[in-house]
Write a protein that holds these residues in place. Sequence first.
Motif, PDB file in Angstrom:
ATOM      1  N   MET A   1      -5.296   3.011   0.595  1.00  0.00           N
ATOM      2  CA  MET A   1      -4.665   1.717   1.191  1.00  0.00           C
ATOM      3  C   MET A   1      -3.186   1.463   1.999  1.00  0.00           C
ATOM      4  SD  MET A   1      -7.678  -1.752   0.457  1.00  0.00           S
ATOM      5  CE  MET A   1      -7.746  -2.489   1.316  1.00  0.00           C
ATOM      6  N   ASN A   2      -3.286   0.620   2.718  1.00  0.00           N
ATOM      7  CA  ASN A   2      -1.806   0.543   2.832  1.00  0.00           C
ATOM      8  C   ASN A   2      -1.356  -0.728   2.881  1.00  0.00           C
ATOM      9  OD1 ASN A   2       1.386   1.335   3.193  1.00  0.00           O
ATOM     10  ND2 ASN A   2       0.475   1.208   6.244  1.00  0.00           N
ATOM     11  N   ALA A 155      -0.757  -4.811  -3.443  1.00  0.00           N
ATOM     12  CA  ALA A 155       0.257  -3.692  -4.254  1.00  0.00           C
ATOM     13  C   ALA A 155       0.853  -5.425  -4.184  1.00  0.00           C
ATOM     14  CB  ALA A 155       0.521  -3.034  -3.501  1.00  0.00           C
ATOM     15  N   PRO A 156       1.482  -5.359  -5.198  1.00  0.00           N
ATOM     16  CA  PRO A 156       2.915  -6.527  -5.512  1.00  0.00           C
ATOM     17  C   PRO A 156       3.527  -6.558  -4.593  1.00  0.00           C
ATOM     18  CG  PRO A 156       2.512  -5.702  -7.848  1.00  0.00           C
ATOM     19  CD  PRO A 156       1.095  -5.203  -6.577  1.00  0.00           C
ATOM     20  N   SER A 189       1.448   3.738  -8.028  1.00  0.00           N
ATOM     21  CA  SER A 189       0.327   3.596  -7.461  1.00  0.00           C
ATOM     22  C   SER A 189      -0.499   2.711  -7.788  1.00  0.00           C
ATOM     23  CB  SER A 189      -0.127   5.707  -7.656  1.00  0.00           C
ATOM     24  OG  SER A 189      -1.417   5.530  -6.181  1.00  0.00           O
ATOM     25  N   THR A 190      -0.936   1.811  -6.979  1.00  0.00           N
ATOM     26  CA  THR A 190      -2.233   0.949  -7.121  1.00  0.00           C
ATOM     27  C   THR A 190      -3.424   1.267  -6.189  1.00  0.00           C
ATOM     28  OG1 THR A 190      -1.487  -0.429  -5.396  1.00  0.00           O
ATOM     29  CG2 THR A 190      -0.594  -0.327  -7.399  1.00  0.00           C
ATOM     30  N   ILE A 191      -4.099   1.093  -6.299  1.00  0.00           N
ATOM     31  CA  ILE A 191      -5.206   0.822  -5.039  1.00  0.00           C
ATOM     32  C   ILE A 191      -4.913   0.904  -3.519  1.00  0.00           C
ATOM     33  CG2 ILE A 191      -7.905   0.155  -4.401  1.00  0.00           C
ATOM     34  CD1 ILE A 191      -8.107   0.365  -7.213  1.00  0.00           C
ATOM     35  N   ASP A 192      -4.215  -0.800  -3.564  1.00  0.00           N
ATOM     36  CA  ASP A 192      -4.058  -1.000  -2.733  1.00  0.00           C
ATOM     37  C   ASP A 192      -2.072   0.156  -1.380  1.00  0.00           C
ATOM     38  OD1 ASP A 192      -4.201  -3.029  -0.421  1.00  0.00           O
ATOM     39  OD2 ASP A 192      -2.558  -4.150  -1.597  1.00  0.00           O
ATOM     40  N   VAL A 233       8.026  -1.730   6.656  1.00  0.00           N
ATOM     41  CA  VAL A 233       7.506  -2.704   6.191  1.00  0.00           C
ATOM     42  C   VAL A 233       5.874  -2.213   6.967  1.00  0.00           C
ATOM     43  CG1 VAL A 233       6.769  -4.683   7.955  1.00  0.00           C
ATOM     44  CG2 VAL A 233       9.402  -3.839   7.611  1.00  0.00           C
ATOM     45  N   PRO A 234       4.783  -2.340   5.725  1.00  0.00           N
ATOM     46  CA  PRO A 234       3.515  -1.986   6.336  1.00  0.00           C
ATOM     47  C   PRO A 234       3.075  -2.254   7.959  1.00  0.00           C
ATOM     48  CG  PRO A 234       4.200  -2.407   3.919  1.00  0.00           C
ATOM     49  CD  PRO A 234       5.228  -3.427   5.096  1.00  0.00           C
TER      50      PRO A 234
END
Length: 280
Positions: A1-2, A155-156, A189-192, A233-234
């Motif tokens: 995910m992003n 994600a933080p 790295s996070t899942i998001d 910026v996502p």
Amino acid sequence: MNNSKQWSSATPGYIIFLVDQSGSMSESFTGDKNKATFTALVINRTINDLIFTNSAGDKIKDRVFISIIGYGGKGGNSVEDIRSDYLSAFAESPLRLERIKKKISDGGGGLVEIEEEMPVFVEPTANGLTPMGEALIFCKQLIEGWNGKKPDNPAPVIINVTDGFPYEGQNGDEPNKTLKSAKEVMGISTIDGNPLIFNIHIGDGGREVQFEESESKLVDDETKLLFNISSKVPDSYRDAAKKHGFNIAPESRGFVSNAGAETLIKFINFGSSGGTDRIA
């Protein structure tokens, strides 16, 4: 995910307000307020807006965990965890209540000024140096701890508010330390996806530089550093940016240099939006 996972009570978001509290934050900024006072006001209002947005009757839904981290405020190269809590805890126990004036519609096309009480969670502070690199190292520790306990969460996001170049004393290499620390945070790295860092530099009347795509268009070292320690910026944040009047290009970084008061308000609202309306 992003960076697209929405905040929810089951998977709360995590916002870190990183606040420059160096001595130069005592400089005049807007109206009768200096940089430190105005920054604290905007962060306090943002947290209150989050409380209101995530309220259901008398219940505050804990869709976000917030850390307020000050750097320089205790003198020298200090970094302080001013407060870290879920949203409901902020709502239940502010530091104090402050009476502020607010203009609202009078129902006839005009405005009337009223007084209301606003909960305060962070006080303005201007002291010490600008240990931005140390503050980002601390953020990395916080995020790694959070990610270890909440691996399925969004994600933080770090929102860094500063008025100057990193500085820890005459013998340091603060720009490289800050860049290295920021890259390490953005490399987690996070899942998001990776944690996001959005930076805003409070200006002194110069030309605002917003959401640039390339370092080649930037002319001074301070703005180049800000660019390089800011996340792209996502896609999930583009609508939020446009809502606040920011022009976002495909490779835009989440930063503003030489921001005025209005831009500071909009930028913090953008950064704390979770990319959406904050509700899931």
